[in-house]
Design a protein around this motif. Structure first.
Motif, PDB file in Angstrom:
ATOM      1  N   VAL A 586       1.028  -1.038   0.082  1.00  0.00           N
ATOM      2  CA  VAL A 586       0.209  -0.062  -0.026  1.00  0.00           C
ATOM      3  C   VAL A 586       0.928   1.260  -0.098  1.00  0.00           C
ATOM      4  CG1 VAL A 586      -1.756   1.369   1.178  1.00  0.00           C
ATOM      5  CG2 VAL A 586      -1.971  -1.100   1.208  1.00  0.00           C
ATOM      6  N   SER A 587       1.165   1.812  -1.232  1.00  0.00           N
ATOM      7  CA  SER A 587       2.196   2.780  -1.350  1.00  0.00           C
ATOM      8  C   SER A 587       1.861   4.157  -0.651  1.00  0.00           C
ATOM      9  CB  SER A 587       2.487   3.031  -2.972  1.00  0.00           C
ATOM     10  OG  SER A 587       1.176   3.277  -3.389  1.00  0.00           O
ATOM     11  N   ASP A 588       0.523   4.522  -0.634  1.00  0.00           N
ATOM     12  CA  ASP A 588      -0.167   5.781  -0.113  1.00  0.00           C
ATOM     13  C   ASP A 588       0.012   5.577   1.267  1.00  0.00           C
ATOM     14  OD1 ASP A 588      -1.588   8.286  -0.782  1.00  0.00           O
ATOM     15  OD2 ASP A 588      -2.626   7.417   1.047  1.00  0.00           O
ATOM     16  N   LYS A 589       0.775   6.345   1.926  1.00  0.00           N
ATOM     17  CA  LYS A 589       1.165   6.312   3.339  1.00  0.00           C
ATOM     18  C   LYS A 589      -0.041   6.698   4.430  1.00  0.00           C
ATOM     19  CE  LYS A 589       5.340   5.122   3.062  1.00  0.00           C
ATOM     20  NZ  LYS A 589       5.897   3.766   3.388  1.00  0.00           N
ATOM     21  N   GLN A 590      -0.861   7.504   3.811  1.00  0.00           N
ATOM     22  CA  GLN A 590      -2.042   7.784   4.518  1.00  0.00           C
ATOM     23  C   GLN A 590      -3.069   6.579   4.605  1.00  0.00           C
ATOM     24  OE1 GLN A 590      -4.115  11.248   3.453  1.00  0.00           O
ATOM     25  NE2 GLN A 590      -6.023  11.057   4.878  1.00  0.00           N
ATOM     26  N   MET A 591      -3.013   5.958   3.442  1.00  0.00           N
ATOM     27  CA  MET A 591      -4.281   4.900   3.164  1.00  0.00           C
ATOM     28  C   MET A 591      -3.691   3.653   4.171  1.00  0.00           C
ATOM     29  SD  MET A 591      -6.023   3.003  -0.079  1.00  0.00           S
ATOM     30  CE  MET A 591      -4.660   2.006  -0.570  1.00  0.00           C
ATOM     31  N   GLN A 592      -2.177   3.615   4.108  1.00  0.00           N
ATOM     32  CA  GLN A 592      -1.516   2.417   4.635  1.00  0.00           C
ATOM     33  C   GLN A 592      -2.143   2.577   6.170  1.00  0.00           C
ATOM     34  OE1 GLN A 592       2.771   2.322   5.696  1.00  0.00           O
ATOM     35  NE2 GLN A 592       2.769   0.763   3.927  1.00  0.00           N
ATOM     36  N   SER A 593      -1.833   4.166   6.593  1.00  0.00           N
ATOM     37  CA  SER A 593      -1.964   4.156   8.069  1.00  0.00           C
ATOM     38  C   SER A 593      -3.564   3.894   8.645  1.00  0.00           C
ATOM     39  CB  SER A 593      -1.900   5.422   8.620  1.00  0.00           C
ATOM     40  OG  SER A 593      -2.003   5.869   9.733  1.00  0.00           O
ATOM     41  N   GLU A 594      -4.492   4.279   7.669  1.00  0.00           N
ATOM     42  CA  GLU A 594      -5.928   4.138   7.895  1.00  0.00           C
ATOM     43  C   GLU A 594      -6.242   2.753   7.776  1.00  0.00           C
ATOM     44  OE1 GLU A 594      -7.608   6.117   4.647  1.00  0.00           O
ATOM     45  OE2 GLU A 594      -7.109   8.304   5.282  1.00  0.00           O
ATOM     46  N   LEU A 595      -5.730   1.888   7.090  1.00  0.00           N
ATOM     47  CA  LEU A 595      -5.902   0.579   7.163  1.00  0.00           C
ATOM     48  C   LEU A 595      -5.339  -0.093   8.199  1.00  0.00           C
ATOM     49  CD1 LEU A 595      -5.051  -0.616   3.340  1.00  0.00           C
ATOM     50  CD2 LEU A 595      -7.060  -1.180   4.811  1.00  0.00           C
TER      51      LEU A 595
END
Length: 655
Positions: A586-595
């Motif tokens: 998950v390259s997008d850090k924000q989406m990674q954190s949200e997940l």
């Protein structure tokens, strides 16, 4: 390219006089002998008797010639005075002194009029030639005189022509910096674009590079050659010399003469390198050179504005058509998506300088050029639309079955969104105009919009409609590619990655957001949340099943074998999830954190509650270590390792 033609100007000189000559030619020997015999003393009675002869100066000789004209009053039988032959001798002598040496660029030329009289001599010779031709034109007895006057007159005019050409060739031009970018604050202050800064560039003030003294001399020579009947030679020298000067300027700008055939044979890598110099040349001609060229013609030929206009048209129309022919040839080249932006650069150049035709050229010439420019711009615009449509075809034709490792963003998504972002940010207005002007090309496809449209067509421009089609095509192709993953959870991660990338690109580009519209953006965001829920359902809901209370209590007592099996199942499943999904991306850090936060919010409270309720039913020591492999803090740590694209091992509990 067709052979360049000059305007047809009738030579007003003597019909028996050739149009070209070399300066400084000696008179024929027979004429010299006769002239010398005229100087010999006459003989009387066998003895030579010297007759006094007037010592003529050119001024004195011309005064006597003019006096003869007044007395002659059309009498062809009058005797030719000695002053005419003396005047012609003096003119020949003066012309020989002014004979031009072989010239090379950079070598100084002899002064045209070192004593202030040579142009006057030209005027006098023209007047003499006209008077004598009028009076003695049909008198064969004066044929020798007529030929001599015609020859000397031509000799003088040839020198003036050479000097006219040499002065035109000796302009001094500082090479213009037409590629200089205007300062951003200047453009904002004046509310004008690069072209205005281009026009006001002081570097261009030196064009066409003639001093006022040189312009005055050119004007005088032109007036004299025209009045002397040598207008054709004057016009031809002017057009040829100035055309060569403009060619030199274009070469300095990097634009060389290329035929349509050559353009069509060129590979795109080579051809696209020719487009920026063409744009510089077109802007230079439209904004500076042609307007200054017109002023130059009006200055040199100030006595006859119609001649100045005709010469300017002859000089510049061919040049302008040549520039348009290059753009026309580019429009015929093979289409590909990587050519779009160069085509739009050409389109903008033609569009932004359309009014120049009206301002620079007279109506009869402007009409032809405007028609050609309109045709060329239309073809460039139509080709640009076809190229943009080809992007949709390119997307739909990507049927590759290679999975992107870890469910990362697909290269097609990156290419498409980068392409659209650049197109909208740099060329949004131009694309809007192109699609609006050529929307009939899209009408054939209008019935195929169907339910794929996010917005009503009434609220979208033709460009927005097609941009939305491209986005929907990309979404459809990505959905197909997501099914290449056998793991449904990974398929959801793939769609989340690509969807998030698309939304981030749109969010970062107000131009795309405006074209796409809020409805499409909200729809895509909704789909993204659905993929998120699908991922959690496929992965973590199954894991939560291991913590199910059903079957653990029988008659109010905890069934230890079932409890042990639940812990074993949880441990095994979590280790497998961690091992597998640590390699997912998950390259997008924000989406990674949200997940990760979302997963932790579901798993950790449930696990902590299950552990706190049932861990006491296991015997302390080996049994506890065997079945309780993870503490809640361990679970949280392992979740933080997901989606990094790394393979992790959970063979032992971390401390």
């Amino acid at each position: 390219m067709e052979k360049e033609k000059f305007p047809s100007f009738k030579n007003g000189g003597d019909g028996d006089t050739p149009n070209c000559c070399s300066n400084g030619k000696d008179p024929p020997a027979a004429e010299k002998n006769k002239s010398q015999e005229a100087d010999k003393p006459e003989e009387k009675g066998g003895r030579a008797e010297a007759i006094p002869r007037i010592k003529y100066t050119m001024e004195k000789a011309w005064e006597d010639v003019q006096h003869f004209f007044l007395e002659l009053e059309g009498d062809a039988d009058s005797e030719i005075p000695e002053s005419i032959n003396q005047y012609l001798d003096l003119v020949e002598e003066k012309a020989c002194k002014h004979e031009l040496p072989e010239k090379s660029k950079g070598c100084p030329l002899p002064d045209l009029d070192d004593d202030g009289s040579f142009l006057k001599v030209g005027q006098q010779m023209s007047k003499l030639h006209k008077h004598v031709s009028k009076i003695f034109g049909l008198d064969s007895r004066q044929g020798h005189l007529m030929n001599r006057i015609g020859r000397i007159h031509q000799q003088v005019m040839c020198y003036l022509e050479d000097e006219f050409r040499a002065l035109l060739e000796e302009s001094r031009i500082v090479e213009p910096e037409v590629n200089q970018e205007p300062a951003a604050d200047q453009c904002a202050e004046h509310g004008e674009g690069q072209d205005q800064a281009f026009r006001s560039n002081e570097v261009l003030s030196n064009f066409p590079g003639y001093s006022q003294e040189a312009l005055d001399t050119l004007n005088k020579i032109a007036m004299e050659m025209i009045s002397g009947g040598y207008e054709f030679e004057c016009y031809e020298a002017y057009v040829m010399t100035r055309r060569n000067a403009i060619e030199e300027i274009l070469n300095k700008l990097g634009f060389e003469k290329i035929s349509i055939d050559d353009v069509q044979k060129m590979q795109w890598d080579a051809l696209q390198r020719e487009i920026p110099p063409w744009i510089k040349a077109f802007k230079a001609c439209a904004n500076v050179y042609l307007s200054e060229e017109r002023k130059l013609a009006e200055t040199v030929f100030s006595d006859d504005p119609s001649v100045a206009k005709t010469l300017f048209n002859s000089l510049t129309c061919v040049l302008f058509l040549r520039l348009l022919n290059f753009a026309e040839a580019v429009s015929l080249s093979k289409r590909s998506t990587d050519k779009l932006f160069k085509f739009l650069d050409i389109y903008e150049t033609l569009r932004d300088h359309f009014s120049t035709i009206d301002n620079l050229f007279p109506e009869e010439c402007a009409k032809e050029l405007k028609e050609q420019l309109t045709t060329t711009r239309s073809r460039i615009g139509e080709t640009a639309i076809c190229i943009f449509r080809d992007l949709e075809n390119l997307i739909q034709s990507d049927t590759g079955r290679t999975q992107v490792p870890g469910g990362a963003v697909h290269p097609l998504t990156r290419y498409t969104m980068s392409y659209l972002k650049y197109a909208c940010e740099k060329y949004s207005d131009t694309l809007e105009q192109v699609f609006k002007d050529h929307s009939e090309i899209e009408r054939a496809d209008s019935t195929s919009q169907g339910n794929s449209q996010s917005n009503d067509d009434e609220n979208q421009s033709p460009f927005s409609i097609h941009l939305t089609k491209i986005m929907d095509s990309l979404d459809s192709v990505l959905d197909t590619k997501s099914k290449l993953y056998k793991d449904v959870a990974l398929s959801s991660i793939f769609m989340m990655n690509n969807g998030r990338y698309i939304l981030q690109k749109i969010k970062a580009s107000p131009e795309i957001r405006q074209e796409i519209g809020d409805n499409w953006y909200r729809k895509k965001s909704y789909e993204l949340r659905n993929y998120h829920q699908s991922y959690k359902r496929e992965t973590w809901m199954n894991l939560l099943g291991c913590l199910n209370l059903e079957g653990l209590n029988v008659n109010g007592k905890v069934v230890k074998p079932v409890l042990k099996e639940r812990f074993k199942s949880f441990n095994a499943m979590f280790e497998e999830i961690h091992k597998t999904q640590s390699s997912w991306v998950v390259s997008d850090k924000q989406m990674q954190s949200e997940l990760r936060v979302s997963i932790s919010g579901v798993i950790i409270p449930a696990y902590r509650s299950f552990l706190g309720r049932f861990s006491g039913y296991l015997s302390p020591g080996r049994q506890t270590e065997k079945y309780i492999k993870f503490q809640p803090e361990d679970i949280e740590t392992y979740i933080e390792e997901l989606f990094d694209g790394n393979t992790a091992s959970t063979g032992r509990k971390r401390t």
